[in-house]
Structures are given as structure tokens and as C-alpha cells.
Write a protein that holds these residues in place. Structure first.
Motif, PDB file in Angstrom:
ATOM      1  N   VAL A 151       9.510   9.458  -2.181  1.00 21.86           N
ATOM      2  CA  VAL A 151      10.501   9.839  -1.179  1.00 21.86           C
ATOM      3  C   VAL A 151      11.897   9.347  -1.559  1.00 21.86           C
ATOM      4  O   VAL A 151      12.887   9.738  -0.934  1.00 21.86           O
ATOM      5  N   ALA A 152      12.023   8.540  -2.577  1.00 19.05           N
ATOM      6  CA  ALA A 152      13.296   7.912  -2.931  1.00 19.05           C
ATOM      7  C   ALA A 152      14.398   8.942  -3.183  1.00 19.05           C
ATOM      8  O   ALA A 152      15.526   8.771  -2.708  1.00 19.05           O
ATOM      9  N   LYS A 153      14.111  10.036  -3.906  1.00 22.45           N
ATOM     10  CA  LYS A 153      15.140  11.049  -4.204  1.00 22.45           C
ATOM     11  C   LYS A 153      15.626  11.731  -2.921  1.00 22.45           C
ATOM     12  O   LYS A 153      16.826  11.962  -2.742  1.00 22.45           O
ATOM     13  N   LYS A 176      19.583  11.737  -1.039  1.00 24.19           N
ATOM     14  CA  LYS A 176      20.340  12.890  -0.516  1.00 24.19           C
ATOM     15  C   LYS A 176      20.691  12.672   0.958  1.00 24.19           C
ATOM     16  O   LYS A 176      21.820  12.938   1.388  1.00 24.19           O
ATOM     17  N   LEU A 177      19.710  12.188   1.725  1.00 27.15           N
ATOM     18  CA  LEU A 177      19.966  11.962   3.146  1.00 27.15           C
ATOM     19  C   LEU A 177      21.008  10.865   3.362  1.00 27.15           C
ATOM     20  O   LEU A 177      21.820  10.946   4.294  1.00 27.15           O
ATOM     21  N   GLU A 178      20.995   9.853   2.503  1.00 30.13           N
ATOM     22  CA  GLU A 178      21.969   8.768   2.619  1.00 30.13           C
ATOM     23  C   GLU A 178      23.379   9.303   2.405  1.00 30.13           C
ATOM     24  O   GLU A 178      24.318   8.955   3.139  1.00 30.13           O
ATOM     25  N   PRO A 235       0.796  -1.233   0.000  1.00 28.55           N
ATOM     26  CA  PRO A 235       0.000   0.000   0.000  1.00 28.55           C
ATOM     27  C   PRO A 235       0.828   1.281   0.000  1.00 28.55           C
ATOM     28  O   PRO A 235       0.340   2.318  -0.399  1.00 28.55           O
ATOM     29  N   ASP A 236       2.098   1.191   0.407  1.00 31.73           N
ATOM     30  CA  ASP A 236       2.904   2.409   0.476  1.00 31.73           C
ATOM     31  C   ASP A 236       3.916   2.518  -0.665  1.00 31.73           C
ATOM     32  O   ASP A 236       4.875   3.281  -0.575  1.00 31.73           O
ATOM     33  N   TRP A 237       3.704   1.803  -1.764  1.00 25.64           N
ATOM     34  CA  TRP A 237       4.679   1.810  -2.863  1.00 25.64           C
ATOM     35  C   TRP A 237       4.814   3.193  -3.483  1.00 25.64           C
ATOM     36  O   TRP A 237       5.893   3.615  -3.858  1.00 25.64           O
ATOM     37  N   ASP A 238       3.715   3.925  -3.564  1.00 25.08           N
ATOM     38  CA  ASP A 238       3.797   5.256  -4.168  1.00 25.08           C
ATOM     39  C   ASP A 238       4.521   6.237  -3.254  1.00 25.08           C
ATOM     40  O   ASP A 238       5.239   7.118  -3.718  1.00 25.08           O
TER      41      ASP A 238
END
Length: 168
Positions: A123-125, A129-131, A115-118
Motif C-alpha cells: 500500500v506504500a505507493k 499519492k494520497l499524501e 503481521p501486516d508488514w506485507d
């Protein structure tokens, strides 16, 4: 119309209607009808010629009758051999077997998405940056510890030198 209610009036009315239809046919040029059966003559001629052709082209086939006449014996149709029911049933069963669908379908595409795939996609980008920032911060902390150890090591070496020079 009151005259049409009597039996003689109905007959007269029918005669008038026939005369009107006859006059209408003559005006439109429709083919004349045969007085015997009421059908147009043209159609009757066609039927006669078709019947004659059908009689000429029909061939006598004897399936269930064995004639006594020698001329008719060559028209006897040999008995039909019944088809094997087992073969037909086997063919139908083989045709009814479903082909394996699993080979054609990719199961990964059938699996439902979480359900949280979108949210993860959006948030991936930001996470990338945070990584990077996290890796830099970890590297900085390690450098600071190493500097601290170098200083403590240097102070231990200095203290050891001082202790050794005092004993001489």
C-alpha cells in the motif's frame, strides 16, 4: 548321498572334495599349499622374512625394569613425568567457553516482523499519492482562508474609511 550318512562315507566324501579342490587349484594356477599347515608357501615365506626384519629393527626399551647388567642400563627409559591435570582441565574449560554470539548477530534481523508488514509494503505507493493530494488540499484550504481574511480585512478597512470620512 545316502552313503555320506555313514561315518566311512563322510571320510570318503571329504577325500573327494579335497581332490576336486586340488584339481581346481592346478587349473587356475594358484600357489601350492604347504602340507604341514595348509597355508600357501608364498605367504609363509613372507611371514618369515617379516619376522626376521622385525627382530632386526626391534630395540629393547626398559620402562618398568631396572636391569643389573651394565649393557642394558643404557636402554632404560627415563620415567615419564605426569602432566598436570589442572592445566588440562583449564584448557578444556577455556575451549568449552562459548564465544559471544551477540556481536556477530544483528538484533534487528532477529526481531520478528509485524503481521501486516506485507500489506504496508503493497500500500506504500498508493499512500504516497494520497499524501501528495492531502498536502495540496490543505494548501488550498489555507489559501481560501487567507483570501477570506483578506476580504474581511479589506471590508474592515473600507468600513473604517467610511466611518472616518463620515466624522470629518
Amino acid at each position: 548321498m545316502a552313503a555320506a550318512a555313514t561315518p566311512g562315507g563322510l571320510h570318503e566324501e571329504a577325500l573327494r572334495r579335497k581332490e576336486r579342490l586340488k584339481a581346481l587349484r592346478e587349473r587356475t594356477g594358484a600357489p601350492r599349499q604347504n602340507k604341514d599347515d595348509g597355508a600357501p608357501e608364498v605367504k609363509q615365506l613372507r611371514r618369515d622374512s617379516e619376522e626376521e626384519e622385525a627382530i632386526k629393527h626391534k630395540e629393547l626399551k626398559l620402562r618398568n625394569y631396572t636391569p643389573a647388567d651394565d649393557e642394558l642400563k643404557d636402554r632404560v627409559v627415563p620415567p615419564a613425568k605426569p602432566a598436570s591435570v589442572e592445566d588440562k582441565v583449564k584448557d578444556q574449560l577455556e575451549a568449552a567457553k562459548p564465544e559471544p554470539i551477540i556481536e556477530e548477530v544483528d538484533l534487528a534481523n532477529l526481531a520478528p516482523r509485524k503481521p501486516d508488514w506485507d500489506l504496508k509494503r503493497d500500500v506504500a505507493k498508493k499512500l504516497e499519492k494520497l499524501e501528495k493530494r492531502t498536502q495540496r488540499a490543505i494548501a488550498e484550504l489555507i489559501r481560501e482562508r487567507l483570501r477570506g481574511q483578506e476580504e474581511s480585512l479589506a471590508s474592515a478597512v473600507d468600513s473604517a474609511k467610511q466611518d472616518g470620512s463620515d466624522s470629518d
